[in-house]
Motif scaffolding. Structure first.
Motif, PDB file in Angstrom:
ATOM      1  N   PRO A  84       3.014  25.863  14.678  1.00  0.00           N
ATOM      2  CA  PRO A  84       2.850  25.566  13.252  1.00  0.00           C
ATOM      3  C   PRO A  84       2.624  26.811  12.401  1.00  0.00           C
ATOM      4  O   PRO A  84       2.046  27.805  12.848  1.00  0.00           O
ATOM      5  CB  PRO A  84       1.603  24.671  13.242  1.00  0.00           C
ATOM      6  N   GLY A  85       3.075  26.728  11.171  1.00  0.00           N
ATOM      7  CA  GLY A  85       2.833  27.783  10.192  1.00  0.00           C
ATOM      8  C   GLY A  85       2.973  27.206   8.794  1.00  0.00           C
ATOM      9  O   GLY A  85       3.602  26.166   8.608  1.00  0.00           O
ATOM     10  N   LEU A  86       2.371  27.858   7.812  1.00  0.00           N
ATOM     11  CA  LEU A  86       2.500  27.435   6.423  1.00  0.00           C
ATOM     12  C   LEU A  86       3.605  28.237   5.749  1.00  0.00           C
ATOM     13  O   LEU A  86       3.660  29.467   5.849  1.00  0.00           O
ATOM     14  CB  LEU A  86       1.186  27.629   5.671  1.00  0.00           C
ATOM     15  N   ARG A  87       4.492  27.534   5.048  1.00  0.00           N
ATOM     16  CA  ARG A  87       5.591  28.165   4.333  1.00  0.00           C
ATOM     17  C   ARG A  87       5.183  28.410   2.880  1.00  0.00           C
ATOM     18  O   ARG A  87       4.446  27.640   2.288  1.00  0.00           O
ATOM     19  CB  ARG A  87       6.848  27.291   4.367  1.00  0.00           C
ATOM     20  N   TRP A  88       5.737  29.487   2.319  1.00  0.00           N
ATOM     21  CA  TRP A  88       5.454  29.833   0.929  1.00  0.00           C
ATOM     22  C   TRP A  88       6.758  30.030   0.176  1.00  0.00           C
ATOM     23  O   TRP A  88       7.781  30.347   0.781  1.00  0.00           O
ATOM     24  CB  TRP A  88       4.618  31.117   0.858  1.00  0.00           C
ATOM     25  N   ARG A  89       6.697  29.840  -1.127  1.00  0.00           N
ATOM     26  CA  ARG A  89       7.873  30.113  -1.937  1.00  0.00           C
ATOM     27  C   ARG A  89       8.285  31.573  -1.742  1.00  0.00           C
ATOM     28  O   ARG A  89       7.447  32.473  -1.780  1.00  0.00           O
ATOM     29  CB  ARG A  89       7.577  29.851  -3.417  1.00  0.00           C
ATOM     30  N   GLY A  90       9.559  31.780  -1.519  1.00  0.00           N
ATOM     31  CA  GLY A  90      10.047  33.118  -1.213  1.00  0.00           C
ATOM     32  C   GLY A  90      10.372  33.296   0.254  1.00  0.00           C
ATOM     33  O   GLY A  90      10.983  34.291   0.639  1.00  0.00           O
ATOM     34  N   GLY A  91       9.940  32.315   1.094  1.00  0.00           N
ATOM     35  CA  GLY A  91      10.336  32.346   2.493  1.00  0.00           C
ATOM     36  C   GLY A  91       9.300  32.841   3.477  1.00  0.00           C
ATOM     37  O   GLY A  91       9.521  32.780   4.684  1.00  0.00           O
ATOM     38  N   ARG A  92       8.176  33.353   3.006  1.00  0.00           N
ATOM     39  CA  ARG A  92       7.171  33.845   3.943  1.00  0.00           C
ATOM     40  C   ARG A  92       6.522  32.688   4.699  1.00  0.00           C
ATOM     41  O   ARG A  92       6.439  31.571   4.205  1.00  0.00           O
ATOM     42  CB  ARG A  92       6.083  34.635   3.214  1.00  0.00           C
ATOM     43  N   VAL A 136      -0.360  26.447  -6.016  1.00  0.00           N
ATOM     44  CA  VAL A 136      -0.753  27.834  -5.790  1.00  0.00           C
ATOM     45  C   VAL A 136      -2.099  27.803  -5.073  1.00  0.00           C
ATOM     46  O   VAL A 136      -3.036  27.131  -5.511  1.00  0.00           O
ATOM     47  CB  VAL A 136      -0.885  28.615  -7.117  1.00  0.00           C
ATOM     48  N   LEU A 137      -2.169  28.505  -3.938  1.00  0.00           N
ATOM     49  CA  LEU A 137      -3.390  28.535  -3.147  1.00  0.00           C
ATOM     50  C   LEU A 137      -3.959  29.950  -3.115  1.00  0.00           C
ATOM     51  O   LEU A 137      -3.211  30.922  -2.966  1.00  0.00           O
ATOM     52  CB  LEU A 137      -3.123  28.052  -1.716  1.00  0.00           C
ATOM     53  N   ARG A 143       2.583  30.185  -3.678  1.00  0.00           N
ATOM     54  CA  ARG A 143       2.808  28.765  -3.909  1.00  0.00           C
ATOM     55  C   ARG A 143       3.307  28.131  -2.609  1.00  0.00           C
ATOM     56  O   ARG A 143       4.322  28.526  -2.059  1.00  0.00           O
ATOM     57  CB  ARG A 143       3.797  28.523  -5.047  1.00  0.00           C
ATOM     58  N   CYS A 144       2.579  27.142  -2.143  1.00  0.00           N
ATOM     59  CA  CYS A 144       2.821  26.579  -0.813  1.00  0.00           C
ATOM     60  C   CYS A 144       4.061  25.689  -0.789  1.00  0.00           C
ATOM     61  O   CYS A 144       4.359  24.995  -1.760  1.00  0.00           O
ATOM     62  CB  CYS A 144       1.590  25.786  -0.369  1.00  0.00           C
ATOM     63  N   ARG A 145       4.750  25.694   0.362  1.00  0.00           N
ATOM     64  CA  ARG A 145       5.904  24.818   0.577  1.00  0.00           C
ATOM     65  C   ARG A 145       5.670  23.882   1.766  1.00  0.00           C
ATOM     66  O   ARG A 145       6.604  23.253   2.251  1.00  0.00           O
ATOM     67  CB  ARG A 145       7.168  25.654   0.828  1.00  0.00           C
ATOM     68  N   GLY A 146       4.435  23.798   2.268  1.00  0.00           N
ATOM     69  CA  GLY A 146       4.145  22.886   3.367  1.00  0.00           C
ATOM     70  C   GLY A 146       4.198  23.569   4.720  1.00  0.00           C
ATOM     71  O   GLY A 146       4.175  24.788   4.834  1.00  0.00           O
ATOM     72  N   ILE A 147       4.298  22.765   5.761  1.00  0.00           N
ATOM     73  CA  ILE A 147       4.235  23.265   7.132  1.00  0.00           C
ATOM     74  C   ILE A 147       5.627  23.475   7.695  1.00  0.00           C
ATOM     75  O   ILE A 147       6.594  22.865   7.244  1.00  0.00           O
ATOM     76  CB  ILE A 147       3.442  22.271   8.023  1.00  0.00           C
TER      77      ILE A 147
END
Length: 289
Positions: A15-23, A259-260, A4-8
């Motif tokens: 740049p990177g894409l953030r995910w729920r959980g911190g990855r 969710v992606l 589940r995405c949290r944005g950039i």
């Protein structure tokens, strides 16, 4: 595993894409992206706290939070003037986003250039440093005295990135604004002035040689696919060359809460897009891919 995405994020200036959980999935210019939105867009929560209701939020909302989490997020916001007792030093900056598009802002000194990267500032200079309230007062005084806005619309920023003047020309406009700001009386009594030094982010953003701007993704939808080659990233925006040859901007704030899933090679681009409009006269103010 659900992604589940949290944005950039602009950690370390890249740049990177953030995910729920911190990855975080690193993004590299030239890489091919292909992902599909799945299910419903859910509120990601605020201030590190998950949304207790996992509320469904509208696809076109750039905030991407439910009303309660949005209030919590603003409750300790310097930008909203709701967090005024921060003892750490702040800096006032002058930012340039395109011809005729400048603003004055503040950021915590400890954050360095992160705030400028997050806003998509192509060129900027520091102006002064000091306590939060002195920085805030200076920001407001200079906005009024210099006739600059408190924000620049992302729609204008996106168009301007495709027709940028040279780096020296960009620096000239910031230098002129810096000179005018130093002539405004009073603020140097409460802030330490900093010498002019233009800093340019065009290289970090990958903006050199962008093709003509064709449009903007307006929202993600269940089952909708985004695919293309990543050409650039600036602020929250990804600039993609889609399979049909269009250069499109995708605001990653629209990705937050979805969710992606990977869409594989050659997935058809199938999310709503608004066509580009003419620019406003500048004289006016990893794993899934």
């Amino acid at each position: 595993m659900e992604w589940r995405c949290r944005g950039i994020t602009w950690g370390g200036g890249v740049p990177g894409l953030r995910w729920r959980g911190g990855r975080v999935s690193a993004l590299a210019y030239g890489q091919e992206l292909a992902f599909r939105a799945v299910g419903e867009r859910r509120c990601p929560g605020a201030r590190g706290n998950p949304c207790p209701l996992e509320a469904v939020v509208p696809g076109r909302a750039t905030g991407g939070r439910c009303a309660e989490c949005a209030r919590l997020d603003r409750a300790h916001s310097v930008a909203a003037d709701t967090f005024l007792d921060d003892p750490q030093p702040y800096r006032v900056y002058l930012a340039w986003f395109g011809p005729g598009m400048t603003k004055v802002g503040i950021t915590a000194e400890a954050r360095g250039e992160a705030r400028l990267l997050e806003q998509g500032a192509v060129t900027f200079s520091w102006l002064g440093r000091g306590p939060l309230m002195a920085a805030r007062r200076t920001e407001e005084v200079l906005r009024q005295a210099l006739g600059v806005p408190d924000r620049v619309a992302y729609e204008r920023k996106r168009v301007a990135r495709h027709t940028l003047p040279t780096a020296p020309d960009r620096a000239v406009e910031v230098r002129e604004l810096y000179g005018r700001a130093r002539e405004v009386g009073g603020w140097t009594e409460t802030l330490e002035p900093l010498e002019f030094a233009a800093r340019d982010h065009a290289g970090a953003f990958g903006l050199d040689g962008l093709p003509p701007f064709a449009g903007t993704v307006t929202e993600l939808v269940d089952g909708g696919v985004v695919s293309g080659r990543l050409l650039a990233a600036a602020g929250p925006d990804l600039h993609l060359l889609d399979p049909g040859g269009r250069c499109l901007a995708l605001d990653t704030r629209l990705m937050g809460g979805w969710v992606l899933q990977g869409a594989g090679d050659g997935g058809a681009f199938s999310v709503p897009v608004s066509e580009a409009v003419s620019a406003v006269d500048p004289s006016s103010q990893g794993e899934l891919f």
